[in-house]
Scaffold this motif. Structure first.
Motif, PDB file in Angstrom:
ATOM      1  N   LYS A  76      16.113 -32.619 -33.643  1.00 42.61           N
ATOM      2  CA  LYS A  76      14.983 -32.161 -34.457  1.00 42.61           C
ATOM      3  C   LYS A  76      14.037 -31.263 -33.652  1.00 42.61           C
ATOM      4  CE  LYS A  76      12.661 -34.636 -37.260  1.00 42.61           C
ATOM      5  NZ  LYS A  76      11.824 -35.718 -37.848  1.00 42.61           N
ATOM      6  N   ALA A  77      13.858 -31.566 -32.369  1.00 46.42           N
ATOM      7  CA  ALA A  77      12.974 -30.737 -31.532  1.00 46.42           C
ATOM      8  C   ALA A  77      13.519 -29.314 -31.412  1.00 46.42           C
ATOM      9  CB  ALA A  77      12.820 -31.374 -30.154  1.00 46.42           C
ATOM     10  N   ILE A  78      14.829 -29.224 -31.228  1.00 46.01           N
ATOM     11  CA  ILE A  78      15.453 -27.893 -31.139  1.00 46.01           C
ATOM     12  C   ILE A  78      15.459 -27.214 -32.504  1.00 46.01           C
ATOM     13  CG2 ILE A  78      17.591 -26.664 -30.625  1.00 46.01           C
ATOM     14  CD1 ILE A  78      18.219 -28.890 -28.583  1.00 46.01           C
ATOM     15  N   GLY A  79      15.847 -27.946 -33.514  1.00 48.06           N
ATOM     16  CA  GLY A  79      15.955 -27.378 -34.847  1.00 48.06           C
ATOM     17  C   GLY A  79      14.618 -26.974 -35.442  1.00 48.06           C
ATOM     18  N   GLY A  80      13.551 -27.717 -35.115  1.00 43.11           N
ATOM     19  CA  GLY A  80      12.242 -27.365 -35.655  1.00 43.11           C
ATOM     20  C   GLY A  80      11.786 -25.985 -35.197  1.00 43.11           C
ATOM     21  N   ARG A  81      12.050 -25.681 -33.934  1.00 44.20           N
ATOM     22  CA  ARG A  81      11.660 -24.357 -33.423  1.00 44.20           C
ATOM     23  C   ARG A  81      12.463 -23.252 -34.110  1.00 44.20           C
ATOM     24  NH1 ARG A  81      11.644 -27.425 -28.574  1.00 44.20           N
ATOM     25  NH2 ARG A  81      13.734 -26.682 -28.017  1.00 44.20           N
ATOM     26  N   LYS A  82      13.753 -23.465 -34.292  1.00 40.48           N
ATOM     27  CA  LYS A  82      14.592 -22.447 -34.929  1.00 40.48           C
ATOM     28  C   LYS A  82      14.259 -22.313 -36.418  1.00 40.48           C
ATOM     29  CE  LYS A  82      16.790 -21.204 -31.307  1.00 40.48           C
ATOM     30  NZ  LYS A  82      16.607 -19.821 -30.774  1.00 40.48           N
ATOM     31  N   TYR A  83      13.978 -23.414 -37.068  1.00 31.07           N
ATOM     32  CA  TYR A  83      13.632 -23.350 -38.483  1.00 31.07           C
ATOM     33  C   TYR A  83      12.350 -22.529 -38.680  1.00 31.07           C
ATOM     34  CZ  TYR A  83      12.464 -24.720 -43.247  1.00 31.07           C
ATOM     35  OH  TYR A  83      12.149 -24.698 -44.596  1.00 31.07           O
ATOM     36  N   SER A  84      11.350 -22.771 -37.844  1.00 27.83           N
ATOM     37  CA  SER A  84      10.096 -22.026 -37.975  1.00 27.83           C
ATOM     38  C   SER A  84      10.290 -20.541 -37.720  1.00 27.83           C
ATOM     39  CB  SER A  84       9.052 -22.594 -37.004  1.00 27.83           C
ATOM     40  OG  SER A  84       8.773 -23.953 -37.294  1.00 27.83           O
ATOM     41  N   ALA A  85      11.190 -20.202 -36.787  1.00 33.70           N
ATOM     42  CA  ALA A  85      11.388 -18.798 -36.428  1.00 33.70           C
ATOM     43  C   ALA A  85      12.274 -18.053 -37.416  1.00 33.70           C
ATOM     44  CB  ALA A  85      11.984 -18.708 -35.017  1.00 33.70           C
ATOM     45  N   ILE A  86      13.235 -18.752 -38.076  1.00 32.52           N
ATOM     46  CA  ILE A  86      14.239 -18.052 -38.888  1.00 32.52           C
ATOM     47  C   ILE A  86      14.196 -18.482 -40.358  1.00 32.52           C
ATOM     48  CG2 ILE A  86      16.708 -17.632 -39.172  1.00 32.52           C
ATOM     49  CD1 ILE A  86      17.029 -18.095 -36.166  1.00 32.52           C
TER      50      ILE A  86
END
Length: 291
Positions: A141-151
């Protein structure tokens, strides 16, 4: 009759003869040199002329006296032959002394252990850095949260409700995310290859089921396997979604996405009908080796 000398001066008919004492060339010429250097000049009659204004008076016209005039002359000065100023010599000497002192004080006796480099140690060349492989829900979730916000948030919004006016379905409460149409194999392919065509999405957030002509871009070249696994885990466990109750057992990991990628490699976007037909809910791709 012979003429008489009105001055009664003795007549000199020849030059004084200097005894030689030998018959060398120098001795033979000595008499002539003495005659040429004799300050007394004779007239055409061989009579001694004592007039002071005549040539030869006082030895003025002797060879030696004529050379004396030249010998008195000094050579003309020329550039480049001036003597070195004293202060320049002092400065140069001081610099030489300082240089010698500096070298002597800092040379370390020119020892090899001071001037030679130590034996070089080969630096191992680092190989390619392996991608992370998070194995817990929180790490993903920590990794995915950053990517979700960016893309992803640009279309699906930070709250996951989508944009119904632009035909973008919601993710919060979607049956394709956590409901009856959700599976790791299907979700992995949607993010890898994109989605096109009609799809029915049920969500309590939006009272609508039919989403025609949906078009989601592929992310296979943009995101790595562990990043796609992180985005999916973030979406499946955010807002009202609770797909993975056990933190140590996430349903979708990097291995799941890697296996789905290895199945087809590069391909066109998938459709909802294809996913339902070829990949049942319990379908799992065979494991793929790590690259």
């Amino acid at each position: 009759m012979s003429e008489t000398n009105p001055t009664n001066a003795p007549v000199r008919t020849d030059a004084p003869v200097v005894p030689t004492g030998g018959d060398s060339v120098q001795d033979l010429h000595r008499a002539h040199m003495a005659q040429m250097n004799d300050p007394v000049m004779l007239t055409a009659d061989g009579v001694h002329d004592t007039a002071v204004d005549e040539p030869g008076a006082g030895g003025a016209d002797s060879v030696q006296s004529m050379h004396d005039v030249l010998m008195r002359e000094q050579a003309e000065p020329r550039d480049g032959f001036e003597p070195v100023p004293f202060w320049v010599a002092v400065v140069c000497g001081a610099l030489l002394m300082w240089g010698g002192f500096y070298v002597g004080s800092n040379s370390a006796d020119f020892r090899a252990d001071v001037y030679d480099e130590p034996n070089p140690v080969a630096t191992p060349v680092a190989g390619p850095v392996a991608d992370p492989d998070p194995q817990t829900v929180e790490e993903l979730k920590a990794i995915g949260g950053r990517k979700y916000s960016a893309i992803c948030a640009a279309c699906h919004l930070p709250e996951g409700v989508g944009k119904p006016a632009e035909n973008i379905p919601p993710l919060d409460g979607s049956n394709w995310v956590t409901g009856d149409q959700s599976s790791p194999a299907r979700l992995s392919r949607i993010v890898l290859y994109g989605l096109k065509g009609n799809i029915e999405v049920k969500s309590p957030q939006v009272p609508r089921t039919a989403w025609g002509a949906a078009a989601m871009p592929p992310h296979a070249d943009q995101l790595k396997d562990y990043e796609i696994a992180g985005v999916l885990t973030y979406v499946r466990n955010s807002w009202s979604n609770k797909a993975d109750p056990d933190d140590k057992k996430p349903a979708i990991t990097a291995a799941t996405v890697r296996a789905a990628r290895a199945k087809y490699g590069k391909r066109d976007s998938v459709t909802a009908a294809e996913l339902q037909e070829k990949f049942p809910k319990d379908y799992a791709d065979p494991p793929a080796p790590k690259k």
